[in-house]
Design an enzyme around this catalytic site. Structure first.
Site, PDB file in Angstrom:
ATOM      1  N   LYS A 157      76.561 -52.758  87.785  1.00 51.17           N
ATOM      2  CA  LYS A 157      75.393 -52.684  88.610  1.00 51.17           C
ATOM      3  C   LYS A 157      75.673 -53.638  89.910  1.00 51.17           C
ATOM      4  O   LYS A 157      76.820 -53.395  90.268  1.00 51.17           O
ATOM      5  CB  LYS A 157      74.315 -53.296  87.812  1.00 51.17           C
ATOM      6  CG  LYS A 157      74.098 -52.249  86.436  1.00 51.17           C
ATOM      7  CD  LYS A 157      72.654 -52.544  85.807  1.00 51.17           C
ATOM      8  CE  LYS A 157      72.962 -51.851  84.403  1.00 51.17           C
ATOM      9  NZ  LYS A 157      71.522 -51.766  83.758  1.00 51.17           N
ATOM     10  N   ASN A 194      79.191 -50.796  83.309  1.00 50.77           N
ATOM     11  CA  ASN A 194      78.655 -50.488  84.648  1.00 50.77           C
ATOM     12  C   ASN A 194      78.183 -51.986  85.157  1.00 50.77           C
ATOM     13  O   ASN A 194      77.201 -52.550  84.493  1.00 50.77           O
ATOM     14  CB  ASN A 194      77.224 -49.727  84.431  1.00 50.77           C
ATOM     15  CG  ASN A 194      76.215 -49.698  85.515  1.00 50.77           C
ATOM     16  OD1 ASN A 194      76.617 -50.217  86.592  1.00 50.77           O
ATOM     17  ND2 ASN A 194      74.983 -49.004  85.447  1.00 50.77           N
ATOM     18  N   GLU A 231      70.686 -43.139  77.891  1.00 49.02           N
ATOM     19  CA  GLU A 231      70.391 -44.458  78.073  1.00 49.02           C
ATOM     20  C   GLU A 231      68.794 -44.543  78.008  1.00 49.02           C
ATOM     21  O   GLU A 231      68.232 -44.157  79.132  1.00 49.02           O
ATOM     22  CB  GLU A 231      70.819 -44.947  79.344  1.00 49.02           C
ATOM     23  CG  GLU A 231      72.138 -44.947  79.340  1.00 49.02           C
ATOM     24  CD  GLU A 231      72.701 -45.991  80.541  1.00 49.02           C
ATOM     25  OE1 GLU A 231      73.590 -46.997  80.102  1.00 49.02           O
ATOM     26  OE2 GLU A 231      72.406 -46.119  81.390  1.00 49.02           O
ATOM     27  N   GLU A 257      68.136 -46.389  86.955  1.00 47.98           N
ATOM     28  CA  GLU A 257      67.619 -47.265  88.004  1.00 47.98           C
ATOM     29  C   GLU A 257      67.852 -46.690  89.305  1.00 47.98           C
ATOM     30  O   GLU A 257      66.886 -46.985  90.450  1.00 47.98           O
ATOM     31  CB  GLU A 257      68.728 -48.702  87.759  1.00 47.98           C
ATOM     32  CG  GLU A 257      68.446 -49.438  86.860  1.00 47.98           C
ATOM     33  CD  GLU A 257      69.488 -50.302  86.126  1.00 47.98           C
ATOM     34  OE1 GLU A 257      70.683 -50.456  86.980  1.00 47.98           O
ATOM     35  OE2 GLU A 257      69.437 -50.889  85.160  1.00 47.98           O
ATOM     36  N   SER A 311      71.445 -51.910  76.036  1.00 51.63           N
ATOM     37  CA  SER A 311      71.609 -53.187  75.277  1.00 51.63           C
ATOM     38  C   SER A 311      72.539 -53.069  73.966  1.00 51.63           C
ATOM     39  O   SER A 311      72.547 -53.792  73.119  1.00 51.63           O
ATOM     40  CB  SER A 311      70.308 -53.679  74.706  1.00 51.63           C
ATOM     41  OG  SER A 311      69.348 -53.843  75.597  1.00 51.63           O
ATOM     42  N   HIS A 329      71.702 -42.526  87.056  1.00 46.60           N
ATOM     43  CA  HIS A 329      71.369 -43.652  86.307  1.00 46.60           C
ATOM     44  C   HIS A 329      69.717 -43.998  86.356  1.00 46.60           C
ATOM     45  O   HIS A 329      69.265 -43.781  87.470  1.00 46.60           O
ATOM     46  CB  HIS A 329      72.219 -44.942  86.815  1.00 46.60           C
ATOM     47  CG  HIS A 329      71.970 -46.081  85.766  1.00 46.60           C
ATOM     48  ND1 HIS A 329      70.747 -46.848  85.889  1.00 46.60           N
ATOM     49  CD2 HIS A 329      72.712 -46.507  84.820  1.00 46.60           C
ATOM     50  CE1 HIS A 329      70.768 -47.897  84.753  1.00 46.60           C
ATOM     51  NE2 HIS A 329      72.073 -47.752  84.287  1.00 46.60           N
ATOM     52  N   GLY A 377      68.862 -53.231  79.564  1.00 45.83           N
ATOM     53  CA  GLY A 377      68.637 -54.649  79.775  1.00 45.83           C
ATOM     54  C   GLY A 377      67.331 -55.405  79.172  1.00 45.83           C
ATOM     55  O   GLY A 377      67.004 -56.590  79.483  1.00 45.83           O
TER      56      GLY A 377
HETATM   57  P1  13P Z   1      72.359 -53.010  79.526  1.00 43.68           P
HETATM   58  O1  13P Z   1      73.622 -52.917  78.682  1.00 43.68           O
HETATM   59  O2  13P Z   1      72.522 -54.296  80.420  1.00 43.68           O
HETATM   60  O3  13P Z   1      71.246 -52.923  78.659  1.00 43.68           O
HETATM   61  O4  13P Z   1      72.482 -51.869  80.592  1.00 43.68           O
HETATM   62  C1  13P Z   1      72.488 -50.599  80.110  1.00 43.68           C
HETATM   63  C2  13P Z   1      72.866 -49.702  81.339  1.00 43.68           C
HETATM   64  O5  13P Z   1      71.907 -49.441  81.985  1.00 43.68           O
HETATM   65  C3  13P Z   1      74.395 -49.277  81.511  1.00 43.68           C
HETATM   66  O6  13P Z   1      74.416 -48.040  82.503  1.00 43.68           O
END
Ligand code: 13P
Length: 243
Positions: free
Chosen positions: A12, A10, A160, A92, A206, A90, A166
């Site tokens: 983002k 992803n 997640e 976010e 992560s 997601h 992150g």
């Molecule tokens: P990270 O791998 O950067 O922690 O992000 C995970 C994520 O949100 C994947 O959709």
């Protein structure tokens, strides 16, 4: 029977035309015949990345086919640009855009209408985990975000934990195992054994080259949804190699 693993990246809101090189390097050096790979770049790059040797997905879609929705993208448009899948719900998007389970369910139905595989994300916040509400939170998100017509082909669930995204922090392997087993059981109760055991369950938050192998060994983990580490071909390649 173990499902074929899926390692999905992803990106983002990262990626420019120069990022096409990441996919070229992946295809040249880092694919693994033992697992499926998916790259979900920003919508601007879907058309440019499709047909280059790695399946491509979107990061969101609208629930309608077309209409007066400035800035939004229909699932049919993602498919038209070459996407095979779309990440939905997601954390976010739930946080930044107020997406509710009901909206995620509508978007998932839209993805299926367009022939896309939906990767539906669920996960607790740190406060929910501290309050002992992790499984209740996951249960509610699953029940509300996944429509009735789920199959092993059209649905992937990504667990997640919000606090692991992150941050460099990950749950213990036992915590991952607990939630993944709970998701599998919930799917079994709702859709029956056959469908529940055909739906891939990804862990996300992560995931790095250094922890991917042990996470992939956890029961009911059928792959990973990778954020930051998917932006570097070498790191993403190492995670793909571990699958
Ligand atoms: P990270 O791998 O950067 O922690 O992000 C995970 C994520 O949100 C994947 O959709």
């Amino acid at each position: 029977m173990a499902l074929r693993k899926l390692v999905a990246g992803n990106w983002k809101m990262h990626g420019r035309a120069s990022s096409l090189a990441v996919v070229e390097t992946l295809v040249d050096k880092h694919l693994n015949p033992a697992c499926d790979v998916l790259v979900c770049p920003p919508a601007t790059l879907i058309g440019r990345l499709s047909g280059r040797g790695v399946p491509v997905g979107g990061q969101d879609c609208h629930w309608e086919t077309l209409g007066a929705h400035t800035g939004d993208i229909a699932a049919e448009m993602l498919a038209d640009a070459g996407a095979e899948a779309v990440i939905l719900g997601h954390s976010e998007r739930r946080a930044d855009h107020g997406e509710t389970d009901e909206i995620v369910a509508m978007k998932t139905a839209a993805a299926w209408r367009a022939g896309l595989r939906a990767i539906v994300c669920v996960g607790e916040t740190e406060a929910e985990r501290d309050a002992g509400q992790t499984l209740a939170c996951i249960a509610a998100q699953l029940a509300g975000s996944v429509p009735e017509e789920a199959t092993g082909d059209n649905l992937v669930i990504a667990y997640e934990p919000v606090w692991a995204i992150g941050t460099g922090r990950t749950p213990t392997l036992a915590q991952i195992a607990e939630v993944h087993a709970f998701i599998r059981e919930s799917l079994e109760t709702r859709f029956g054994h056959g469908i529940a055991h055909a739906i891939r369950l990804l862990y996300g938050g992560s995931v790095k080259p250094g922890n991917a192998a042990e996470i992939f060994e956890v029961k009911n983990v059928d792959g990973a949804l990778v954020g930051g580490a998917s932006l570097k071909a070498e790191d993403f390649g190492a995670i793909i190699a571990a699958a």
